[in-house]
Design a protein around this motif. Structure first.
Motif, PDB file in Angstrom:
ATOM      1  N   THR A   1       0.856  -1.185   0.000  1.00  0.00           N
ATOM      2  CA  THR A   1       0.000   0.000   0.000  1.00  0.00           C
ATOM      3  C   THR A   1       0.892   1.235   0.000  1.00  0.00           C
ATOM      4  O   THR A   1       2.116   1.141   0.145  1.00  0.00           O
ATOM      5  CB  THR A   1      -0.952   0.002   1.220  1.00  0.00           C
ATOM      6  N   SER A   2       0.279   2.395  -0.153  1.00  0.00           N
ATOM      7  CA  SER A   2       1.020   3.648  -0.089  1.00  0.00           C
ATOM      8  C   SER A   2       0.086   4.762   0.336  1.00  0.00           C
ATOM      9  O   SER A   2      -1.135   4.612   0.297  1.00  0.00           O
ATOM     10  CB  SER A   2       1.649   3.987  -1.445  1.00  0.00           C
ATOM     11  N   PHE A   3       0.679   5.869   0.754  1.00  0.00           N
ATOM     12  CA  PHE A   3      -0.125   7.063   1.015  1.00  0.00           C
ATOM     13  C   PHE A   3       0.646   8.295   0.609  1.00  0.00           C
ATOM     14  O   PHE A   3       1.873   8.333   0.631  1.00  0.00           O
ATOM     15  CB  PHE A   3      -0.593   7.135   2.480  1.00  0.00           C
ATOM     16  N   ASP A   4      -0.101   9.300   0.177  1.00  0.00           N
ATOM     17  CA  ASP A   4       0.429  10.577  -0.275  1.00  0.00           C
ATOM     18  C   ASP A   4       0.781  11.413   0.948  1.00  0.00           C
ATOM     19  O   ASP A   4       0.014  11.474   1.907  1.00  0.00           O
ATOM     20  CB  ASP A   4      -0.638  11.277  -1.113  1.00  0.00           C
ATOM     21  N   THR A   5       1.945  12.056   0.926  1.00  0.00           N
ATOM     22  CA  THR A   5       2.356  12.910   2.047  1.00  0.00           C
ATOM     23  C   THR A   5       1.937  14.362   1.858  1.00  0.00           C
ATOM     24  O   THR A   5       2.301  15.215   2.657  1.00  0.00           O
ATOM     25  CB  THR A   5       3.879  12.836   2.256  1.00  0.00           C
ATOM     26  N   GLY A   6       1.193  14.641   0.824  1.00  0.00           N
ATOM     27  CA  GLY A   6       0.737  16.010   0.595  1.00  0.00           C
ATOM     28  C   GLY A   6       1.890  16.897   0.171  1.00  0.00           C
ATOM     29  O   GLY A   6       2.559  16.622  -0.811  1.00  0.00           O
ATOM     30  N   THR A   7       2.131  17.941   0.930  1.00  0.00           N
ATOM     31  CA  THR A   7       3.203  18.876   0.590  1.00  0.00           C
ATOM     32  C   THR A   7       4.526  18.525   1.266  1.00  0.00           C
ATOM     33  O   THR A   7       5.521  19.205   1.059  1.00  0.00           O
ATOM     34  CB  THR A   7       2.804  20.310   1.002  1.00  0.00           C
ATOM     35  N   ILE A   8       4.532  17.479   2.059  1.00  0.00           N
ATOM     36  CA  ILE A   8       5.763  17.058   2.735  1.00  0.00           C
ATOM     37  C   ILE A   8       6.653  16.331   1.733  1.00  0.00           C
ATOM     38  O   ILE A   8       6.205  15.423   1.042  1.00  0.00           O
ATOM     39  CB  ILE A   8       5.449  16.109   3.915  1.00  0.00           C
ATOM     40  N   THR A   9       7.922  16.738   1.621  1.00  0.00           N
ATOM     41  CA  THR A   9       8.890  16.013   0.812  1.00  0.00           C
ATOM     42  C   THR A   9       9.592  15.036   1.741  1.00  0.00           C
ATOM     43  O   THR A   9      10.511  15.408   2.464  1.00  0.00           O
ATOM     44  CB  THR A   9       9.899  16.978   0.157  1.00  0.00           C
ATOM     45  N   PRO A  10       9.161  13.763   1.761  1.00  0.00           N
ATOM     46  CA  PRO A  10       9.668  12.821   2.765  1.00  0.00           C
ATOM     47  C   PRO A  10      11.094  12.382   2.476  1.00  0.00           C
ATOM     48  O   PRO A  10      11.479  12.192   1.327  1.00  0.00           O
ATOM     49  CB  PRO A  10       8.701  11.646   2.639  1.00  0.00           C
ATOM     50  N   ALA A  11      11.856  12.214   3.535  1.00  0.00           N
ATOM     51  CA  ALA A  11      13.238  11.722   3.392  1.00  0.00           C
ATOM     52  C   ALA A  11      13.400  10.517   4.308  1.00  0.00           C
ATOM     53  O   ALA A  11      13.050   9.416   3.952  1.00  0.00           O
ATOM     54  CB  ALA A  11      14.220  12.824   3.712  1.00  0.00           C
ATOM     55  N   GLY A  12      13.891  10.747   5.526  1.00  0.00           N
ATOM     56  CA  GLY A  12      14.067   9.659   6.476  1.00  0.00           C
ATOM     57  C   GLY A  12      12.746   9.218   7.070  1.00  0.00           C
ATOM     58  O   GLY A  12      11.768   9.965   7.090  1.00  0.00           O
ATOM     59  N   ILE A  13      12.718   7.970   7.549  1.00  0.00           N
ATOM     60  CA  ILE A  13      11.505   7.419   8.145  1.00  0.00           C
ATOM     61  C   ILE A  13      11.896   6.423   9.233  1.00  0.00           C
ATOM     62  O   ILE A  13      12.921   5.752   9.121  1.00  0.00           O
ATOM     63  CB  ILE A  13      10.613   6.744   7.070  1.00  0.00           C
ATOM     64  N   CYS A  14      11.111   6.383  10.300  1.00  0.00           N
ATOM     65  CA  CYS A  14      11.308   5.369  11.330  1.00  0.00           C
ATOM     66  C   CYS A  14       9.958   4.984  11.921  1.00  0.00           C
ATOM     67  O   CYS A  14       8.961   5.674  11.727  1.00  0.00           O
ATOM     68  CB  CYS A  14      12.280   5.819  12.410  1.00  0.00           C
ATOM     69  N   PHE A  15       9.953   3.872  12.624  1.00  0.00           N
ATOM     70  CA  PHE A  15       8.742   3.332  13.231  1.00  0.00           C
ATOM     71  C   PHE A  15       9.028   3.130  14.710  1.00  0.00           C
ATOM     72  O   PHE A  15      10.051   2.568  15.082  1.00  0.00           O
ATOM     73  CB  PHE A  15       8.379   2.001  12.560  1.00  0.00           C
ATOM     74  N   ASP A  16       8.127   3.599  15.588  1.00  0.00           N
ATOM     75  CA  ASP A  16       8.347   3.504  17.031  1.00  0.00           C
ATOM     76  C   ASP A  16       7.406   2.514  17.723  1.00  0.00           C
ATOM     77  O   ASP A  16       7.106   2.666  18.893  1.00  0.00           O
ATOM     78  CB  ASP A  16       8.237   4.880  17.683  1.00  0.00           C
ATOM     79  N   GLU A  17       6.942   1.522  16.996  1.00  0.00           N
ATOM     80  CA  GLU A  17       5.992   0.509  17.469  1.00  0.00           C
ATOM     81  C   GLU A  17       4.550   0.991  17.466  1.00  0.00           C
ATOM     82  O   GLU A  17       3.643   0.229  17.736  1.00  0.00           O
ATOM     83  CB  GLU A  17       6.381  -0.042  18.848  1.00  0.00           C
ATOM     84  N   ARG A  18       4.318   2.276  17.191  1.00  0.00           N
ATOM     85  CA  ARG A  18       2.964   2.828  17.077  1.00  0.00           C
ATOM     86  C   ARG A  18       2.799   3.685  15.839  1.00  0.00           C
ATOM     87  O   ARG A  18       1.799   3.614  15.156  1.00  0.00           O
ATOM     88  CB  ARG A  18       2.624   3.690  18.305  1.00  0.00           C
ATOM     89  N   ASN A  19       3.758   4.535  15.589  1.00  0.00           N
ATOM     90  CA  ASN A  19       3.639   5.552  14.543  1.00  0.00           C
ATOM     91  C   ASN A  19       4.834   5.534  13.605  1.00  0.00           C
ATOM     92  O   ASN A  19       5.917   5.071  13.961  1.00  0.00           O
ATOM     93  CB  ASN A  19       3.555   6.948  15.172  1.00  0.00           C
TER      94      ASN A  19
END
Length: 176
Positions: free
Chosen positions: A141-159
Motif C-alpha cells: 500500500t502507499s499514502f500521499d504525504t501532501g506537501t511534505i517532501t519525505p526523506a528519512g523514516i522510522c517506526f516507534d511501534e505505534r507511529n
C-alpha cells in the motif's frame, strides 16, 4: 534518532520534537541511520561501509559492503535493507555486508526506509509518497504525504515518523 548530513551529527529528539542530545561530528559522508535497540548504525557513502556507534556517538566497528551507495538504511533483526537510486532500488544485505537479494521497485526516488516488525516502509522524495513493501519488494500500500517532501523514516511501534527534506521538520504519521 536523527542524523544531519550537513553538520554530521546525531541528534536525539523526543516525541514533541525537542532536542534531548546532540553529538559531536562523527563521519565524513553519512547517509541512512537506524538503531538496533542498543547501537546506532550509519552508512558512510564515501568509504562504502556501515559504521556502528554507541549511544555517545563513539564508533565501535565498521563493516565494508559492496559498491552500492544507499540513501536509506533499516534493520529487520536479521538483515540490513538499503534503498537507492538507479536500477536497483532495494537491497537486502546480511550482517557481514554481503548482498542477499536486490529488487527493482516501481518508485521514482526511494530514500528513507524502516521496518515495522513485518514489512518495510519506504519514502519517495519525487512522488511525495510513503510505501509499505514486503520483504520480497512488492508494494502492499502507499499514502500521499501532501506537501511534505519525505526523506528519512522510522517506526516507534505505534507511529511512523518522517523527516522532511525541504524544511527542518519531523512529522508523526499515526498508523492503526
Amino acid at each position: 534518532i536523527v542524523y544531519g548530513s550537513t553538520d554530521k551529527k546525531f541528534a536525539v529528539v523526543d516525541r514533541d520534537g525537542n532536542l534531548i542530545w546532540l553529538s559531536a561530528a562523527v563521519t565524513a559522508n553519512g547517509r541512512g541511520v537506524c538503531c538496533d535497540g542498543k547501537y546506532w548504525w550509519l552508512f558512510d557513502i564515501l568509504n562504502v561501509r556501515l559504521e556502528q556507534y554507541d549511544v555517545n556517538a563513539v564508533k565501535i566497528q565498521q563493516i565494508t559492503t559492496s559498491t552500492f551507495s544507499p540513501w536509506g538504511l533499516a534493520l529487520d533483526g536479521k538483515y540490513w535493507w538499503f534503498t537507492g537510486t538507479g536500477t536497483i532500488k532495494l537491497v537486502q544485505v546480511d550482517r557481514k555486508g554481503y548482498w542477499i537479494a536486490a529488487y527493482t521497485l516501481a518508485l521514482s526516488a526511494p530514500a528513507g526506509i524502516c521496518f515495522d516488525g513485518k514489512n518495510l516502509w519506504v519514502t519517495d522524495t519525487t512522488d511525495l509518497e510513503v510505501y509499505q513493501i514486503d520483504r520480497k519488494g512488492n508494494i502492499i500500500t502507499s499514502f500521499d504525504t501532501g506537501t511534505i517532501t519525505p526523506a528519512g523514516i522510522c517506526f516507534d511501534e505505534r507511529n511512523l515518523w518522517i523527516t522532511e527534506t525541504t524544511a527542518a521538520k519531523i512529522h508523526c504519521i499515526a498508523r492503526s
